[in-house]
Design an enzyme around this catalytic site. Structure first.
Site, PDB file in Angstrom:
ATOM      1  N   HIS A  36       0.806  -1.216   0.000  1.00  9.38           N
ATOM      2  CA  HIS A  36       0.000   0.000   0.000  1.00  9.38           C
ATOM      3  C   HIS A  36       0.848   1.280   0.000  1.00  9.38           C
ATOM      4  O   HIS A  36       1.549   1.565   0.973  1.00  9.38           O
ATOM      5  CB  HIS A  36      -0.920  -0.033   1.235  1.00  9.38           C
ATOM      6  CG  HIS A  36      -1.890   1.093   1.323  1.00  9.38           C
ATOM      7  ND1 HIS A  36      -1.551   2.331   1.817  1.00  9.38           N
ATOM      8  CD2 HIS A  36      -3.204   1.168   0.980  1.00  9.38           C
ATOM      9  CE1 HIS A  36      -2.611   3.121   1.779  1.00  9.38           C
ATOM     10  NE2 HIS A  36      -3.622   2.437   1.280  1.00  9.38           N
ATOM     11  N   ASP A  37       0.819   2.013  -1.107  1.00  6.21           N
ATOM     12  CA  ASP A  37       1.350   3.380  -1.204  1.00  6.21           C
ATOM     13  C   ASP A  37       2.811   3.531  -0.797  1.00  6.21           C
ATOM     14  O   ASP A  37       3.196   4.536  -0.182  1.00  6.21           O
ATOM     15  CB  ASP A  37       0.495   4.333  -0.362  1.00  6.21           C
ATOM     16  CG  ASP A  37      -0.889   4.551  -0.935  1.00  6.21           C
ATOM     17  OD1 ASP A  37      -1.254   3.869  -1.903  1.00  6.21           O
ATOM     18  OD2 ASP A  37      -1.620   5.402  -0.408  1.00  6.21           O
ATOM     19  N   LYS A 123      -4.572   4.686  -7.165  1.00 10.04           N
ATOM     20  CA  LYS A 123      -5.378   4.861  -5.956  1.00 10.04           C
ATOM     21  C   LYS A 123      -5.753   6.334  -5.783  1.00 10.04           C
ATOM     22  O   LYS A 123      -4.905   7.217  -5.871  1.00 10.04           O
ATOM     23  CB  LYS A 123      -4.585   4.350  -4.748  1.00 10.04           C
ATOM     24  CG  LYS A 123      -5.290   4.433  -3.408  1.00 10.04           C
ATOM     25  CD  LYS A 123      -4.502   3.621  -2.386  1.00 10.04           C
ATOM     26  CE  LYS A 123      -5.001   3.877  -0.980  1.00 10.04           C
ATOM     27  NZ  LYS A 123      -4.570   5.197  -0.470  1.00 10.04           N
TER      28      LYS A 123
END
Length: 301
Positions: A36-37, A123
């Protein structure tokens, strides 16, 4: 409105995990790994070479390698640079414009650069489920578990875990493969998740839990692993005696079934009834060893 400078803090470990409300078990046939990110813009808020960044990168690398080896899909989420106010939405009010339009800030850090076989999702909001197609990807691949690592724990990672729960996807928040603004907020994310939407775990426990099926006649469960699995489900803070009645220690039928499912994936042919009738560590390892010996003999003949 910009990201805060994040002071070094110790990465939480197994002893820091909150008590999970559920006892889901990760399954290589059901899971997807979400990184995630992990972009330069977000990592830039940490102090390089200091905890939690050192552990964060090492543990995500380990998770990725292990999942890839087991054929578990690896998905990256990454926010785009140079978003318009309309694309940025209310995040503009809280965090400003975010990643700039240049080529550097939006890149995944070099230590975790995606391979050609990995999946990259653009995202747009806190949760990796919003406007990304992540849910559709899971359903197309018939996967209903999501292993979550990355940053930031109490923002996007926690929101993603919450959305997974609301879509009947079992989420696993890997405590020592997350980074956050502070140790306090890191723990906030873990406590919320454990109580309301996910299983909190560690890299080591997840790697141990995600094992390929054992070959015929092979038992991959050591007495130490059997003990570790039981202690994890009981959240045991004191040692468990080899001949202690595990039912009296609080091992209920749900947790026994969790062990049955977990150990069957290692090649152990064991049933709920067998474990319930002889609820001690000594008896259980004897049962597991006996079942393996019988299977080996049958296979040889």
């Amino acid at each position: 409105m910009a990201l805060p400078a994040i002071a070094p803090y110790p990465m939480p470990g197994a002893a820091d995990l909150p008590k999970n409300k559920v006892s889901w078990t990760p399954d290589p046939q059901r899971a997807v790994l979400l990184i995630h990110d992990m972009q330069r813009y977000f990592l830039g808020a940490f102090t390089p070479g200091q905890p939690p960044v050192t552990e964060l990168l090492a543990n995500i690398q380990r998770l990725r390698q292990h999942c890839t080896a087991l054929g578990i899909p690896v998905v990256y989420s990454a926010q785009p640079g140079g978003q318009t106010p309309e694309q940025r939405g209310l995040q503009l009010d809280l965090w400003g414009p975010g990643i700039n339009g240049g080529p550097d800030q939006k890149q995944i850090v070099d230590a975790l650069a995606p391979s050609e076989s990995d999946i990259l999702l653009t995202k747009w909001r806190y949760s990796a489920f919003i406007k990304t197609g992540l849910l559709e990807l899971l359903r197309e691949r018939k996967r209903d578990q999501l292993i979550i690592c990355g940053i930031y724990a109490h923002i996007g990672c926690l929101q993603t875990a919450s959305h997974a729960f609301m879509h009947d996807v079992q989420a696993f928040l890997v405590a020592d493969a997350l980074g956050d603004f502070s140790l306090e907020q890191h723990h906030l994310a873990l406590n919320y998740a454990a109580k309301l939407c996910a299983v909190t775990t560690t890299t080591q426990r997840l790697v141990e839990g995600l094992q390929p099926p054992a070959s015929q006649g092979e038992l991959s469960l050591s007495p130490q692993q059997v003990r570790s699995d039981v202690a994890e489900l009981l959240q045991a803070e004191t040692s468990i005696g080899d001949d202690e009645n595990l039912l009296e220690r609080g091992l209920d039928s749900i947790r026994i079934m969790t062990l049955v499912e977990r150990w069957r994936r290692t090649g152990a042919e064991i049933s709920f009834v067998e474990l319930a009738e002889r609820p001690t560590l000594t008896d259980w390892y004897a049962l597991l060893s006996s079942a393996t010996a019988q299977r080996t003999s049958h296979h040889a003949s």
